[in-house]
Design a protein around this motif. Structure first.
Motif, mmCIF file in Angstrom:
data_model
loop_
_atom_site.group_PDB
_atom_site.id
_atom_site.type_symbol
_atom_site.label_atom_id
_atom_site.label_comp_id
_atom_site.label_asym_id
_atom_site.label_seq_id
_atom_site.Cartn_x
_atom_site.Cartn_y
_atom_site.Cartn_z
ATOM 1 N N MET A 1 0.664 -1.391 0.191
ATOM 2 C CA MET A 1 0.115 0.076 0.364
ATOM 3 C C MET A 1 0.782 1.267 -0.338
ATOM 4 O O MET A 1 0.138 2.456 -0.358
ATOM 5 N N GLY A 2 2.323 1.233 -0.206
ATOM 6 C CA GLY A 2 3.026 1.769 -0.067
ATOM 7 C C GLY A 2 3.130 2.981 0.955
ATOM 8 O O GLY A 2 3.127 4.545 1.557
ATOM 9 N N LEU A 3 2.670 2.258 2.075
ATOM 10 C CA LEU A 3 3.050 3.079 3.821
ATOM 11 C C LEU A 3 4.268 3.432 4.516
ATOM 12 O O LEU A 3 4.520 2.557 4.118
ATOM 13 N N HIS A 4 3.937 3.879 5.466
ATOM 14 C CA HIS A 4 5.268 3.978 6.132
ATOM 15 C C HIS A 4 5.368 2.622 6.938
ATOM 16 O O HIS A 4 3.909 2.617 7.184
ATOM 17 N N SER A 5 6.220 1.825 7.095
ATOM 18 C CA SER A 5 6.483 1.224 8.443
ATOM 19 C C SER A 5 6.778 1.490 9.755
ATOM 20 O O SER A 5 7.842 1.813 9.727
ATOM 21 N N LEU A 6 5.990 1.721 11.268
ATOM 22 C CA LEU A 6 6.841 1.971 12.310
ATOM 23 C C LEU A 6 6.478 0.509 12.933
ATOM 24 O O LEU A 6 5.937 -0.488 12.964
ATOM 25 N N ILE A 7 8.130 0.440 13.856
ATOM 26 C CA ILE A 7 8.535 -0.900 13.890
ATOM 27 C C ILE A 7 8.706 -0.266 15.025
ATOM 28 O O ILE A 7 9.879 0.032 15.707
ATOM 29 N N LEU A 8 8.209 -1.191 16.167
ATOM 30 C CA LEU A 8 8.430 -0.326 18.243
ATOM 31 C C LEU A 8 9.114 -2.325 18.158
ATOM 32 O O LEU A 8 9.132 -2.803 18.067
ATOM 33 N N LEU A 9 10.071 -1.197 19.459
ATOM 34 C CA LEU A 9 11.415 -1.993 19.245
ATOM 35 C C LEU A 9 10.999 -2.989 21.417
ATOM 36 O O LEU A 9 9.868 -2.273 21.760
ATOM 37 N N ASP A 10 11.904 -3.837 21.533
ATOM 38 C CA ASP A 10 11.037 -4.450 22.871
ATOM 39 C C ASP A 10 11.286 -4.164 23.916
ATOM 40 O O ASP A 10 12.884 -3.545 23.797
ATOM 41 N N ILE A 11 10.688 -3.985 24.764
ATOM 42 C CA ILE A 11 11.048 -3.149 26.506
ATOM 43 C C ILE A 11 10.611 -4.320 27.616
ATOM 44 O O ILE A 11 9.506 -5.166 27.379
ATOM 45 N N GLN A 12 11.779 -4.156 28.019
ATOM 46 C CA GLN A 12 11.344 -5.933 29.420
ATOM 47 C C GLN A 12 12.044 -4.873 30.468
ATOM 48 O O GLN A 12 12.647 -4.521 30.951
ATOM 49 N N ALA A 13 10.799 -3.464 30.731
ATOM 50 C CA ALA A 13 10.853 -2.585 32.346
ATOM 51 C C ALA A 13 11.316 -2.974 32.967
ATOM 52 O O ALA A 13 12.163 -2.800 34.262
ATOM 53 N N GLU A 14 10.370 -4.205 33.524
ATOM 54 C CA GLU A 14 10.923 -4.795 34.938
ATOM 55 C C GLU A 14 12.603 -5.449 34.748
ATOM 56 O O GLU A 14 12.840 -5.240 36.241
ATOM 57 N N LYS A 15 13.379 -5.579 33.949
ATOM 58 C CA LYS A 15 14.809 -5.960 33.790
ATOM 59 C C LYS A 15 15.358 -4.928 33.103
ATOM 60 O O LYS A 15 16.399 -4.826 33.287
ATOM 61 N N ASN A 16 14.342 -4.269 33.609
ATOM 62 C CA ASN A 16 15.241 -2.225 32.296
ATOM 63 C C ASN A 16 16.126 -2.938 31.701
ATOM 64 O O ASN A 16 17.450 -2.442 31.166
ATOM 65 N N GLN A 17 15.716 -3.557 30.221
ATOM 66 C CA GLN A 17 16.487 -3.605 28.668
ATOM 67 C C GLN A 17 15.110 -3.079 28.465
ATOM 68 O O GLN A 17 13.791 -3.085 27.933
ATOM 69 N N TYR A 18 16.276 -2.309 27.536
ATOM 70 C CA TYR A 18 15.482 -1.743 26.225
ATOM 71 C C TYR A 18 15.816 -1.660 24.960
ATOM 72 O O TYR A 18 17.385 -1.439 24.684
ATOM 73 N N MET A 19 15.847 -2.354 23.722
ATOM 74 C CA MET A 19 15.697 -3.093 23.013
ATOM 75 C C MET A 19 16.653 -1.611 21.487
ATOM 76 O O MET A 19 15.659 -0.516 21.617
ATOM 77 N N THR A 20 17.857 -1.276 21.984
ATOM 78 C CA THR A 20 18.481 -0.083 20.822
ATOM 79 C C THR A 20 17.785 -0.283 19.390
ATOM 80 O O THR A 20 17.630 -1.261 18.531
#
Length: 110
Positions: A1-20
């Motif tokens: 469809m020619g649309l932008h793709s928003l890619i949300l990255l993994d969050i594990q807040a309880e482990k204080n880990q956030y995908m860069t």
């Protein structure tokens, strides 16, 4: 469809880990290598949005190979895979402070 793709990255807040964004690109490129869908490659133009809504946001558009060399600072990071641009999309992408001047014509050709 020619649309932008928003890619949300993994969050594990309880482990204080956030995908860069860099980790996200690495995973996406590994998947591309296996699936061969030509969705994202090293020369694909992408955008990283870091800390949207914070006092120190960062928005950068470039090729994935160049983005992989960058440090986007603390989380949260999001990846945008731009597709066809309208006039307003071109204008807003070109005005992002950290988008290199030579990307302007490449973005217009998407």
């Amino acid at each position: 469809m020619g649309l932008h793709s928003l890619i949300l990255l993994d969050i594990q807040a309880e482990k204080n880990q956030y995908m860069t964004a860099n980790e996200g690109f690495d995973l996406l490129l590994k998947m591309e290598k296996q699936l061969k869908k030509r969705f994202l490659m090293n020369n694909t133009i992408a955008c990283v949005v870091a800390r949207a809504g914070a006092t120190d946001p960062m928005v950068v558009a470039n090729t994935i190979s160049n983005l992989l060399k960058m440090d986007f600072g603390p989380p949260l990071h999001t990846i945008v895979n731009p597709r066809e641009f309208t006039f307003h999309g071109n204008r807003s992408t070109r005005t992002m402070r950290r988008t290199p001047a030579d990307m302007k014509t490449k973005i217009q050709k998407l």
